[in-house]
Design a protein around this motif. Sequence first.
Motif, short mmCIF file in Angstrom:
data_model
loop_
_atom_site.label_atom_id
_atom_site.label_comp_id
_atom_site.label_asym_id
_atom_site.label_seq_id
_atom_site.Cartn_x
_atom_site.Cartn_y
_atom_site.Cartn_z
N LYS A 76 0.84 -1.20 0.00
CA LYS A 76 0.00 0.00 0.00
C LYS A 76 0.87 1.25 0.00
CE LYS A 76 -4.51 -1.21 1.62
NZ LYS A 76 -5.19 -1.44 0.36
N SER A 77 0.37 2.26 -0.68
CA SER A 77 1.07 3.54 -0.70
C SER A 77 0.76 4.30 0.59
CB SER A 77 0.60 4.35 -1.89
OG SER A 77 -0.74 4.78 -1.64
N PRO A 78 1.51 5.37 0.90
CA PRO A 78 1.20 6.15 2.10
C PRO A 78 -0.22 6.71 2.09
CG PRO A 78 3.40 6.65 1.36
CD PRO A 78 2.80 5.76 0.30
N PHE A 152 3.89 2.74 -10.62
CA PHE A 152 4.64 2.52 -9.38
C PHE A 152 4.32 3.64 -8.39
CE2 PHE A 152 9.27 2.08 -7.57
CZ PHE A 152 8.74 1.68 -6.37
N ASN A 153 4.46 4.87 -8.85
CA ASN A 153 4.20 6.02 -7.98
C ASN A 153 2.70 6.33 -8.00
OD1 ASN A 153 4.12 8.45 -6.64
ND2 ASN A 153 5.22 9.58 -8.24
N ARG A 177 5.63 13.98 -10.67
CA ARG A 177 6.91 13.26 -10.64
C ARG A 177 7.16 12.49 -9.34
NH1 ARG A 177 11.64 13.70 -13.37
NH2 ARG A 177 13.63 13.68 -12.28
N THR A 178 6.86 13.11 -8.21
CA THR A 178 7.28 12.52 -6.93
C THR A 178 6.09 11.95 -6.16
OG1 THR A 178 7.16 14.74 -6.03
CG2 THR A 178 9.34 13.94 -6.68
N THR A 179 6.38 11.28 -5.06
CA THR A 179 5.33 10.64 -4.27
C THR A 179 4.58 11.69 -3.43
OG1 THR A 179 6.71 10.33 -2.31
CG2 THR A 179 6.81 8.60 -4.00
N ALA A 180 3.54 11.22 -2.71
CA ALA A 180 2.79 12.13 -1.84
C ALA A 180 3.71 12.72 -0.77
CB ALA A 180 1.62 11.39 -1.20
N GLN A 181 4.79 11.99 -0.42
CA GLN A 181 5.75 12.51 0.56
C GLN A 181 6.85 13.33 -0.12
OE1 GLN A 181 6.83 8.64 2.14
NE2 GLN A 181 5.46 8.85 3.90
N ASN A 182 6.62 13.64 -1.38
CA ASN A 182 7.56 14.42 -2.21
C ASN A 182 8.94 13.77 -2.35
OD1 ASN A 182 7.73 16.53 -4.03
ND2 ASN A 182 8.70 17.91 -2.55
N LEU A 183 8.96 12.45 -2.37
CA LEU A 183 10.22 11.73 -2.62
C LEU A 183 10.26 11.26 -4.07
CD1 LEU A 183 10.47 9.56 0.63
CD2 LEU A 183 11.84 11.58 0.04
N ASN A 184 11.43 11.35 -4.66
CA ASN A 184 11.65 10.89 -6.03
C ASN A 184 12.07 9.42 -5.97
OD1 ASN A 184 12.58 10.33 -8.59
ND2 ASN A 184 13.69 12.27 -8.82
N LEU A 185 11.17 8.53 -6.39
CA LEU A 185 11.46 7.09 -6.27
C LEU A 185 12.69 6.70 -7.08
CD1 LEU A 185 7.82 5.65 -6.39
CD2 LEU A 185 9.34 5.70 -4.41
N ASN A 186 12.97 7.44 -8.14
CA ASN A 186 14.16 7.09 -8.93
C ASN A 186 15.45 7.72 -8.38
OD1 ASN A 186 15.34 5.52 -10.89
ND2 ASN A 186 15.26 7.12 -12.46
N ARG A 462 24.82 21.74 1.09
CA ARG A 462 24.23 22.94 1.70
C ARG A 462 22.72 22.88 1.78
NH1 ARG A 462 26.85 28.01 -1.05
NH2 ARG A 462 25.35 29.10 0.24
N SER A 463 22.11 22.08 0.89
CA SER A 463 20.65 22.01 0.99
C SER A 463 20.21 20.56 1.10
CB SER A 463 20.00 22.69 -0.22
OG SER A 463 20.54 22.14 -1.38
N SER A 464 18.99 20.40 1.54
CA SER A 464 18.43 19.08 1.72
C SER A 464 18.22 18.43 0.36
CB SER A 464 17.10 19.25 2.45
OG SER A 464 16.32 18.10 2.33
N PHE A 465 18.47 17.14 0.26
CA PHE A 465 18.23 16.41 -0.98
C PHE A 465 17.46 15.15 -0.64
CE2 PHE A 465 19.82 13.40 -4.34
CZ PHE A 465 19.10 13.96 -5.38
N GLU A 466 16.29 15.00 -1.24
CA GLU A 466 15.43 13.84 -0.95
C GLU A 466 15.22 13.68 0.56
OE1 GLU A 466 13.70 12.01 -3.22
OE2 GLU A 466 14.41 13.58 -4.55
N GLY A 467 15.07 14.80 1.24
CA GLY A 467 14.78 14.78 2.66
C GLY A 467 15.98 14.47 3.53
N ARG A 468 17.17 14.44 2.94
CA ARG A 468 18.36 14.09 3.73
C ARG A 468 19.46 15.12 3.51
NH1 ARG A 468 19.02 9.31 6.05
NH2 ARG A 468 17.29 7.86 5.90
N GLN A 469 20.34 15.22 4.51
CA GLN A 469 21.50 16.06 4.32
C GLN A 469 22.68 15.15 4.00
OE1 GLN A 469 23.16 18.08 7.70
NE2 GLN A 469 24.04 19.68 6.43
N MET A 470 23.13 15.22 2.76
CA MET A 470 24.17 14.30 2.32
C MET A 470 25.56 14.77 2.74
SD MET A 470 23.05 12.86 -1.42
CE MET A 470 24.12 11.42 -1.32
N VAL A 471 26.45 13.80 2.98
CA VAL A 471 27.85 14.10 3.21
C VAL A 471 28.47 14.34 1.84
CG1 VAL A 471 30.07 13.20 4.00
CG2 VAL A 471 27.97 12.71 5.30
#
Length: 602
Positions: A76-78, A152-153, A177-186, A462-471
């Motif tokens: 099930k989707s969110p 899929f999405n 393009r993105t999911t209801a949580q604004n995530l890019n599945l790809n 410097r900015s959030s990417f896909e909800g994460r702060q990358m190293v």
Amino acid sequence: MHIFEGRKYKVIVMKKILFLGAIFIFGNILQAQTQGWLTWYELSGYLETPRYDKTIEYCKQLDNFSPLVQYTSFGKSPQGRDLPLLIIDKNQNFTPESVRASGNAVLLIEACIHAGESEGKDAGLMLIRDIVIHKKYPELLDHVTILFIPIFNVDGHERFSPYNRINQNGPKEMGWRTTAQNLNLNRDFIKADAPEMQQWLKIYTSWLPDFFIDVHTTDGADYQYKITYGMNVYGNMNSQHTDWQNKYMAEIEEMLKIDNVLIFPYVSFRQWHDPRSGLIHGIGSPRYSTGYSAVQNRPALLIETHMLKDYKTRVEATYHMIRHSLEIMNKDYEHLIEINKNADKEVASKEYREKELAVNYETSSDSSIVKFKGIDYDIITSDLTGDLWFVYGKEKKDFEIVSFEKQKPVDFVKLPDAYVIPVEWTEIINRLSLHGIQYKTIEKPIEIEVELTRFTNVSFARSSFEGRQMVQDMGMQTLTAKKEFPAGSVIVEMNQRTALVIAHLLEPIAPDSYLRWGFFNPIFERKEYVETYVMEKMARDMIAENPKLKVEYDNEVVKNPEIYNNQYAKLFWFFARTPYWDQQLNLYPIGKIYDLNQINYL
Ligand SMILES: [Zn+2]
């Protein structure tokens, strides 16, 4: 009495529901049959793509009507929608085990991972109908089982609007393009944050499709090609897989000429929008569908239809490309299954770990000249932005264009016999099973000699990417130490078919490692602080005990004025030399084991 009446009432209601359900199903079959099983897209004059409900309805009709089709949901989707999957098999084998036992190869076709890019959905529904209902190509099921994800999405798909794809020529309305949580599945294949992806990984790892086709619509330049594509042919897969994919592509290119479909590798200019700068290719990391398939030892195809072509042209081109893929797979299924098995064995072997593994690639400066079927364009200076404006005309024009496609590996890792993950890193441990990774849990605390990594000069995006702060960047020093791991910690041995997935998850330098995705960011945070008046005194005591310290300190401060530009920084230099300093700061908690004999799991 009440109970009895209630039950009687329920029985009547149930019967009514069943009766109405039968009429509904029968009605739908009748409707589909009277319309010659035309899809929503065909009935709309090739201008529209169906909403989620209509898509599922059509899938269920195929299931109801054909014994070769099973409609199922993989979760099930969110927002509570079923994630749809059609399984198509000539022998009515609908489980991974029965299909594997039958000797068939498995093809996974995935549409609408970016829900506004719906060609795969409409082409797939028509092709499956043409195979199982119209019996146009029954031979395409001879040796291949098809898994088809029409959307899929699913949540993003229902954010339906004509305004979701500014560069794209139809359909009339489309998903987002993105999911209801604004995530890019790809971008989520390896980090697996989206609930949709976590459920997708379960079906992927249980079926392990021999070939995977992920259908998209591209952005970018104008050109004559209806489809551009991506495959793992630049050196990130073994030679058998690279050869298979090159041969497949050469064959399909010829087959598609008959259908008037021109194809070309994914078009990306070295300077965005400027065809004069030349073409550049790269290797997709495992955050992407095809990059993920590569670390699971399976070939994959990325289809990118050209967004400026009308919708019908794009859907038809996709239809032909999938149909021909099935033809090739049916012809070559035994060989394909065999090279997939070989790759599984190869990465699990001891010999494989003796070589260094390349995890990052760069495009080399070696280039070649290729023929490119473009569209004539003018370059004018925009009076609005002052920048260059590439104005495409209508004339086809063949260009000779410089192309940079050779890849050189730039980062290597030494693979251990196993990794050990401390029990407290539960999020990491939970992700392992999603990827089909086997591990063993230790029942008692254990002290093991491991190789550890300490990070220096860590910087973050410097900015959030896909909800994460990358190293973004880090220095690394390795050290060998005996370390105690608590009960419940897990040992991930590398003698398994998912060895490449494990390395890409756990080797910090890998492009989509969990360290880079920010799963370990707390280890970079200093948690205890010292008061300046305490440290000012302690520093003096330290110098009194060891006068050389003052010389070292002065040298450091003179050498790095940008770091030691305030009292705290200067005093931290001393703090780091006291026994109070946190030895775990910047230390990667995951250890590499080179001697498995040390471990007793009990
Ligand atoms: Zn896309």
